[in-house]
Scaffold this active site. Structure first.
Site, short mmCIF file in Angstrom:
data_model
loop_
_atom_site.label_atom_id
_atom_site.label_comp_id
_atom_site.label_asym_id
_atom_site.label_seq_id
_atom_site.Cartn_x
_atom_site.Cartn_y
_atom_site.Cartn_z
N ASN A 16 0.87 -1.18 0.00
CA ASN A 16 0.00 0.00 0.00
C ASN A 16 0.91 1.23 0.00
O ASN A 16 1.48 1.58 1.03
CB ASN A 16 -0.89 -0.04 1.26
CG ASN A 16 -1.74 1.20 1.42
OD1 ASN A 16 -1.81 2.04 0.52
ND2 ASN A 16 -2.40 1.33 2.57
N LYS A 18 0.17 4.27 -0.32
CA LYS A 18 -0.48 5.46 0.26
C LYS A 18 -0.21 6.69 -0.62
O LYS A 18 -0.08 6.54 -1.83
CB LYS A 18 -0.01 5.65 1.71
CG LYS A 18 -0.22 4.38 2.54
CD LYS A 18 -0.10 4.58 4.02
CE LYS A 18 -0.35 3.25 4.73
NZ LYS A 18 -0.28 3.35 6.17
N HIS A 106 -9.78 1.22 4.87
CA HIS A 106 -8.49 1.36 5.59
C HIS A 106 -8.70 2.28 6.79
O HIS A 106 -9.49 3.23 6.72
CB HIS A 106 -7.44 1.94 4.64
CG HIS A 106 -6.06 1.91 5.22
ND1 HIS A 106 -5.64 2.85 6.13
CD2 HIS A 106 -5.03 1.05 5.06
CE1 HIS A 106 -4.40 2.56 6.50
NE2 HIS A 106 -4.00 1.47 5.85
N GLU A 108 -7.05 4.62 7.92
CA GLU A 108 -6.84 6.06 7.63
C GLU A 108 -8.08 6.65 6.97
O GLU A 108 -8.43 7.81 7.22
CB GLU A 108 -5.58 6.22 6.76
CG GLU A 108 -4.32 6.01 7.58
CD GLU A 108 -3.11 5.52 6.81
OE1 GLU A 108 -3.09 5.58 5.57
OE2 GLU A 108 -2.16 5.05 7.47
N GLU A 178 -5.85 -5.05 10.57
CA GLU A 178 -4.84 -4.02 10.79
C GLU A 178 -5.15 -3.25 12.07
O GLU A 178 -5.94 -2.30 12.05
CB GLU A 178 -4.84 -3.02 9.62
CG GLU A 178 -4.44 -3.62 8.30
CD GLU A 178 -3.80 -2.56 7.40
OE1 GLU A 178 -2.67 -2.77 6.99
OE2 GLU A 178 -4.44 -1.52 7.15
N GLY A 184 2.01 2.21 10.83
CA GLY A 184 2.96 3.30 10.71
C GLY A 184 3.68 3.66 11.99
O GLY A 184 4.34 4.70 12.07
N SER A 224 2.97 -2.18 10.45
CA SER A 224 4.41 -2.25 10.73
C SER A 224 5.03 -3.59 10.37
O SER A 224 5.92 -4.08 11.07
CB SER A 224 4.70 -1.88 12.19
OG SER A 224 4.33 -0.52 12.42
P1 PGA Z 1 2.48 0.26 7.76
O1 PGA Z 1 1.06 0.48 7.07
O2 PGA Z 1 3.05 -1.03 7.19
O3 PGA Z 1 3.29 1.45 7.38
O4 PGA Z 1 2.25 0.15 9.21
C1 PGA Z 1 0.20 -0.59 6.87
C2 PGA Z 1 -1.08 -0.11 6.24
O5 PGA Z 1 -1.50 1.02 6.51
O6 PGA Z 1 -1.71 -0.82 5.45
#
Ligand code: PGA
Length: 265
Positions: A16, A18, A106, A108, A178, A184, A224
């Site tokens: 992803n 982003k 997601h 976010e 997640e 993140g 992560s």
């Molecule tokens: P990350 O993000 O690996 O940077 O923690 C995962 C995601 O948002 O799908």
């Protein structure tokens, strides 16, 4: 016997990206990735990349010109097929670009843009109607985990997000667990905690849809994921892949995650 022979579920590793990489950078990234992976890798693992909308067409062109078996993915979609929705992109526009996977719900999107479980349900429907596979994201916040509400939160997201879908539809989905606190932050869930929740999700699918849907549905872990923790996470029977944010932007790290099986003891 490898995990695929055991469960019939091929792991899916999704990058992803982003809101990173303009279309020129995205072309470079996909070229480098395609050079680093070979047909033996694709025998064991499905790989998808999820660029921004502005990079989808460029990445699609590279994948098709070089016949690279990496699937194209999107990060979001609008539930309606067309209309006065300034700034939005429909599922039919994505399927025309031969997008295979679309991330829906997601955290976010839920947190920053107020997406609800109803939105997730409608978007998932729109993705399915265009013959693409939704990657439906669920996961609890740190407060919900600390107050013992993690399983209940995920259960609500799942049952509301997938309300009205029949068992065959659910069997074909990808669900991404997640935990919000792991995204993140550099703090991944432990393999045990991730496995426990992914196992819980699978039993919810069995209870609310069917045992065959539970056996077939692919459940990713995200939050992560990096080359060091991927091996342990992906060794868990109920974890069928990873949704990778930060590490998917670091070429060598993502390649190592895709090749997790080579590092298994
Ligand atoms: P990350 O993000 O690996 O940077 O923690 C995962 C995601 O948002 O799908």
């Amino acid at each position: 016997m490898n995990r695929q022979e055991l469960h019939g579920r091929k792991p899916l590793i999704s990058g992803n990206w982003k809101m990173n990489l303009n279309h020129l950078e995205a072309i470079q990234a996909i070229q480098k990735l395609s050079y680093a992976l070979n047909s033996r890798d694709y025998d064991h693992v499905d790989v998808s990349v999820h660029p921004t909308f502005t990079s989808l067409r460029s990445v699609q062109t590279v994948l098709e010109a070089d016949k690279v078996p990496i699937s194209l993915g999107a990060q979001n979609v609008h539930a309606d097929s067309s209309g006065a929705f300034t700034g939005e992109v429909s599922a039919s526009m994505l399927s025309k670009l031969r997008v295979s996977y679309v991330i829906v719900g997601h955290s976010e999107r839920r947190e920053l843009y107020g997406e609800t479980n109803i939105d997730v349900n409608e978007k998932t429907k729109a993705v399915l109607a265009e013959g693409m596979t939704p990657i439906v994201c669920v996961g609890e916040s740190i407060e919900q985990r600390h107050s013992g509400q993690a399983q209940q939160t995920v259960e609500q997201q799942l049952l509301r997000g997938l309300a009205t879908f029949d068992s065959e539809v659910v069997a074909g989905l990808v669900i991404a667990y997640e935990p919000v606190w792991a995204i993140g932050t550099g703090i991944s869930a432990t393999a045990n905690d991730a496995a426990e929740m992914c196992g819980h999700i699978r039993s919810l699918v069995a209870q609310n849809w069917s045992s065959s849907a539970a056996e077939a549905v692919r459940i990713q872990y995200g939050g992560s994921v990096n080359p060091s923790n991927a091996v342990d996470l992906l060794a868990q029977a109920d974890i069928d892949g990873a949704l990778v944010g930060g590490a998917s932007l670091k070429h060598e790290e993502f390649v190592r995650i895709v090749n997790f099986r080579l590092y298994q003891p």
